[in-house]
Design an enzyme around this catalytic site. Structure first.
Site, mmCIF file in Angstrom:
data_model
loop_
_atom_site.group_PDB
_atom_site.id
_atom_site.type_symbol
_atom_site.label_atom_id
_atom_site.label_comp_id
_atom_site.label_asym_id
_atom_site.label_seq_id
_atom_site.Cartn_x
_atom_site.Cartn_y
_atom_site.Cartn_z
ATOM 1 N N GLU A 194 -16.479 -77.728 -84.279
ATOM 2 C CA GLU A 194 -17.144 -76.778 -85.172
ATOM 3 C C GLU A 194 -17.338 -75.413 -84.513
ATOM 4 O OE1 GLU A 194 -18.145 -79.959 -84.816
ATOM 5 O OE2 GLU A 194 -17.695 -80.757 -86.808
ATOM 6 N N PHE A 244 -19.701 -81.210 -93.064
ATOM 7 C CA PHE A 244 -21.054 -81.527 -93.534
ATOM 8 C C PHE A 244 -22.010 -80.618 -92.774
ATOM 9 C CE2 PHE A 244 -18.744 -85.360 -94.514
ATOM 10 C CZ PHE A 244 -19.233 -85.734 -95.756
ATOM 11 N N HIS A 273 -25.818 -86.657 -92.818
ATOM 12 C CA HIS A 273 -25.089 -86.186 -93.995
ATOM 13 C C HIS A 273 -26.028 -85.816 -95.139
ATOM 14 C CE1 HIS A 273 -21.954 -88.222 -91.726
ATOM 15 N NE2 HIS A 273 -21.033 -87.700 -92.508
#
Lengths: 363, 326
Positions: free
Chosen positions: B60, B83, B129
Site C-alpha cells: 500500500e 480495503f 474489513h
C-alpha cells in the site's frame, strides 16, 4: 532431482578511480572536459564552505537545526552532476551540495533552516523535489516520477538520494520492488555514510553491502567509493544511460562518511571515536580531488585562493539576503497559504481569528 | 437514464474520466485484469490497457507513494486501497507527503490524486474489513475527505475528486455498493466537493449523517413522520473535509434540535466536530442537547455481532425522540 541450484546474480562490483593520493587509474579515468572537472570541484567546495557557514550560524542561534553534508560532497555532487536539467532529483535532507548544483539557492536553504516555509520553494524550471525528512519515504516518489516519464515516452530519469539507515525502511524496498516490476528509469543513490545518528552500518543490516539489496528486487547494484567524485559520477552516468535506454533502475551505494554531526542537535562523541573520524578525514573527498586537479595542471594555490574568495563572497551575499528577510517582522498569516488550491471557509475564519489576535496584540 | 448500483456508477465515472483525459491512471491491487475485488474497475484494463489500469505489487505504501510521484509529474492517479483497513500501511505517505507537497513546495508542486477505499461495516467480513476511520483523514490538513451515500452522488463526486487539484481520500461505503440502484445520467454530472445536501426537508429536528448510515437515518425520519407526526430534516454531509457547516448549522437554527449519526467510533469522531460547530454557530437556538448515534468505542466486532455495533433505525429513532422530548 529433489535439490538443484538456481543461479541468481550474486556479485557486486566496487568502483574507485582516484586513489587516496588523488592519482587516477588510467584504465578507468573518464574523459571529461577541464571545465566540467573544475565545476565538480567548485560545487564540492561551495558545499563544504556553505556547510561551515551554516554550522556557525546555527551555533550563533541565527538558524535552526540542519544536517551537514560535510564529507559527502563527492557523493552529492558526483551523482547530481550526471543529471541533465529535465531529469528529476529527489532528495532527503543531506544533499545541499548537490541541490545547489541543480539550482536550489543558498538563500532558500538558509531561510528553510531559519524556520521559514518560504525557503522550501524550488525555483521554476528546477526539477528537484523539496526536502523530505521521513527517512526513505521519498524513494517511492522517484518511482512515480519515473513511471510518468516512461508513460509519456520521455528519456528523462528520476534520481533519488537516501542514506544507509533508509535501507532498513519498508518504503525503500517497496520502491526498489515497484521500480523493478515496472522497469522505470529511477536511479537510487544510497549515501552510505556509516552512521544513522548513533547506529553504525554494521547494526543496520547483516548484509555485506547495501548495493546487493537491489538484487532481490531485480535491480542491479553497484558499490562505489563515495569519496571519489569521479567514481560516483561514472557510476551515476552509467545508471542514467541504462535508465534512458529503457533498461530500468539501478541502485548505487556510495560508501562515504559523515564527517560532522547527524544534525546540529547531535553529539557524535557519544557513539564514535575521534580515531575513526581521523581515518576518514584522510580520505576527504575534496582534498583527493584537488590533488588530482593539481596533477592535471588545472588547479594551483593561486587559483584555489581566487576560488575560495569567490565562494566566500557568494555565500556572504546569500547570508546577507537571507538575514535581511529574517530580520524583518515575520508575517504569521503565511501559515495559511498553499494548503489547497483554493481556501475554504474554516481556513478563512481561522486566518481572520489569527489576524484579529495579532492586531489586538499590537494595539 | 440507467438504473445503476454504486459499483456501476463508480465504474462509469472512471470509464468516462479515463476516456476524457489520458492523465487519469487507475492503480492498485487487482484493479487491472481482475477489475477490482468489488469490480469497481471492471473493464478498464480491456478498454485502456495495462498501463492505465495498473496492477501493482502488494504494497500500500508503494501504491500511494508511487501515485504521489505520478501526480507531481502531472498525471491524475486514482489509487485503490483494496480495503480501508489496509490504508495504514500507506498512512505515512498520505500524512507526510500527499497532504503536504503543495504546502511544502509553496505551490510549485501539487498532488492531484484520489485514494479510493471501500470502508465501513455490514458485509460479514473478516477483521480489518469493517472500520470507519474517516476522522484520521478529516483531521489532517491538506487532505479532502469525501464519502458518497448512493450511486448518483458517488459517480458525480468521484468525477469531481479526479478533477480536483488536491489529494482526495474517497471512502466508499461497501455495504451499499450493490444494496440499491438509482438513476444515473449518462451525461457528465459533477457535485462540488465541500458541499452537503438536504436529503429530506423538515422543520422539527435535524438529522445529520453520511455514507451507509444515510439509509437508517432516512428510514427513521420516515417513521418519525408516520408515528410521531414529526418532520425531520436530513442532511447528507457527502464531504467531511472541508466540512460544509453552513448547511447543518442553518438547519439547526431552524429546528433547534440535532442528532448526528455515524458508524465511526464516538470519541473524537466526526460527530464531536459537528456538535462543536453547532455549538459555535447555533447554540442560542438549541432547544435540546445534541445527540450522537454512533459506533461504540470498541474494535468493530467480528460479524456475528456487527449489526449490534452499527447504528440502526431504532437507535436513531430513540435518540430523535429523546431530543424531541427535551
Amino acid at each position: 532431482m529433489p535439490r538443484e541450484v538456481i543461479e541468481i546474480p550474486s556479485t557486486i562490483e566496487y568502483l574507485t578511480i582516484l586513489d587516496q593520493d588523488g592519482g587516477a587509474d588510467p584504465a578507468l579515468e573518464p574523459e571529461l572536459s577541464d571545465e566540467f572537472l573544475l565545476s565538480l570541484h567548485r560545487w564540492m567546495l561551495l558545499g563544504r564552505r556553505f556547510d561551515e557557514r551554516m554550522l556557525r550560524l546555527q551555533r550563533q542561534g541565527r538558524i535552526g537545526t540542519f544536517a551537514p553534508v560535510m564529507g559527502q560532497e563527492a557523493a552529492n555532487v558526483g551523482a547530481a552532476a550526471a543529471l541533465r536539467q529535465s531529469d528529476w532529483m529527489v532528495v532527503a535532507f543531506r544533499e545541499a551540495a548537490g541541490e545547489l548544483m541543480r539550482g536550489r539557492t543558498m538563500e532558500d536553504l538558509l531561510l528553510y533552516y531559519g524556520g521559514y516555509n518560504e525557503g522550501g520553494t524550488i525555483p521554476e524550471g528546477v526539477n528537484n523535489l523539496p526536502t523530505s525528512i521521513p527517512v526513505g519515504s521519498q524513494a517511492l516518489h522517484a518511482v512515480g516520477l519515473a513511471w510518468g516519464i516512461k508513460y509519456r515516452g520521455k528519456d528523462d530519469v528520476a534520481m533519488v538520494f537516501f542514506g544507509d539507515g533508509a535501507t532498513s525502511q519498508g518504503d525503500f524496498h517497496e520502491a526498489l520492488n515497484f521500480a523493478g516490476v515496472y522497469k522505470v528509469p529511477t536511479v537510487f543513490v544510497c549515501q552510505n555514510n556509516q552512521w544513522a545518528i548513533s547506529v553504525p552500518r554494521s547494526r543496520q543490516t547483516a548484509a555485506l553491502t547495501l548495493a546487493q539489496k537491489g538484487l532481490a528486487h531485480g535491480v542491479p547494484g553497484i558499490q562505489v567509493d563515495g569519496n571519489d567524485v569521479l567514481a560516483v559520477y561514472v557510476a551515476a552516468r552509467e545508471a542514467i544511460e541504462r535508465a534512458r535506454a529503457g533498461e530500468g533502475a539501478t541502485l548505487i551505494e556510495a560508501v562515504t562518511y559523515r564527517m560532522s554531526v547527524h544534525t546540529t542537535a547531535d553529539d557524535p562523541k557519544r557513539y564514535r571515536t575521534d580515531e575513526e573520524v581521523e581515518v576518514w578525514r584522510q580520505r576527504d573527498p575534496i582534498n583527493r580531488f584537488q590533488i588530482y586537479l593539481r596533477t592535471k595542471g588545472l588547479l594551483d594555490d593561486e587559483k584555489l585562493a581566487g576560488l575560495e574568495e569567490d565562494i566566500d563572497q557568494q555565500i556572504r551575499e546569500a547570508v546577507e539576503r537571507a538575514e535581511k528577510t529574517m530580520s524583518e517582522p515575520v508575517d504569521p498569516l503565511v501559515m495559511f497559504d498553499h494548503l489547497y488550491a483554493e481556501s475554504y471557509p474554516h481556513l478563512v475564519d481561522q486566518r481572520r481569528e489569527l489576524a484579529d489576535a495579532l492586531s489586538d496584540k499590537e494595539s | 437514464m440507467a438504473k445503476m448500483t454504486m459499483v456501476q456508477a463508480l465504474n462509469l465515472a472512471l470509464t468516462q474520466e479515463m476516456a476524457e483525459d489520458d492523465r487519469v491512471i487507475v492503480l492498485g491491487e487487482d484493479v487491472g485484469r481482475d477489475g477490482g475485488v468489488f469490480r469497481v474497475t471492471d473493464g478498464l484494463f480491456e478498454t485502456y490497457g495495462e498501463s492505465r489500469a495498473l496492477d501493482t505489487p502488494l504494497g500500500e505504501a508503494g501504491i500511494v507513494g508511487m501515485a504521489i510521484g505520478m501526480a507531481i509529474y502531472g498525471l491524475r492517479p486514482v489509487a485503490e486501497i483494496q480495503f480501508s483497513g489496509f490504508i495504514y500501511q500507506a498512512f505515512h505517505q498520505i500524512e507526510q507527503h500527499a497532504a503536504r507537497i503543495r504546502w511544502r513546495s509553496r505551490g510549485r508542486f501539487n498532488v492531484p490524486m484520489v485514494i479510493r477505499a471501500p470502508f465501513a461495516a455490514g458485509v460479514r467480513a473478516l477483521e480489518h474489513h469493517s472500520e470507519s476511520r474517516e476522522a484520521y483523514f478529516a483531521h489532517t490538513p491538506g487532505l479532502k475527505m469525501v464519502i458518497p451515500s448512493g450511486p448518483r452522488n458517488a459517480r458525480a463526486l468521484l468525477v469531481s475528486a479526479i478533477r480536483d487539484p488536491d489529494p482526495v481520500v474517497f471512502f466508499e461505503p461497501k455495504s451499499i455498493y450493490r444494496a440499491f440502484r438509482e438513476e444515473v445520467p449518462e451525461d457528465e454530472e459533477v457535485m462540488e466537493i465541500g458541499k452537503s445536501v438536504i436529503a429530506r426537508e423538515g422543520q422539527d429536528l435535524t438529522l445529520i449523517s453520511y455514507g451507509a448510515m444515510m439509509r437508517p437515518t432516512l428510514a427513521a425520519a420516515d417513521r418519525l413522520t408516520e408515528e410521531d407526526g414529526v418532520q425531520a430534516e436530513v442532511i447528507d454531509l457527502l464531504t467531511l473535509s472541508p466540512l460544509d457547516d453552513t448547511l447543518f448549522t442553518t438547519s439547526v437554527r431552524k429546528t433547534g434540535r440535532a442528532v448526528i449519526v455515524h458508524e465511526a467510533h464516538r470519541s473524537f469522531g466526526p460527530g464531536a466536530e459537528i456538535a462543536s460547530r453547532i455549538m459555535e454557530r447555533s447554540f442560542w437556538t438549541l432547544e435540546a442537547p445534541i445527540k450522537r448515534v454512533t459506533g461504540y468505542d470498541v474494535v468493530v466486532p467480528f460479524f456475528a455481532r456487527e449489526q449490534a455495533y452499527l447504528p440502526d433505525v431504532e437507535r436513531v429513532l430513540s435518540a430523535a425522540r429523546e431530543t424531541l422530548r427535551a
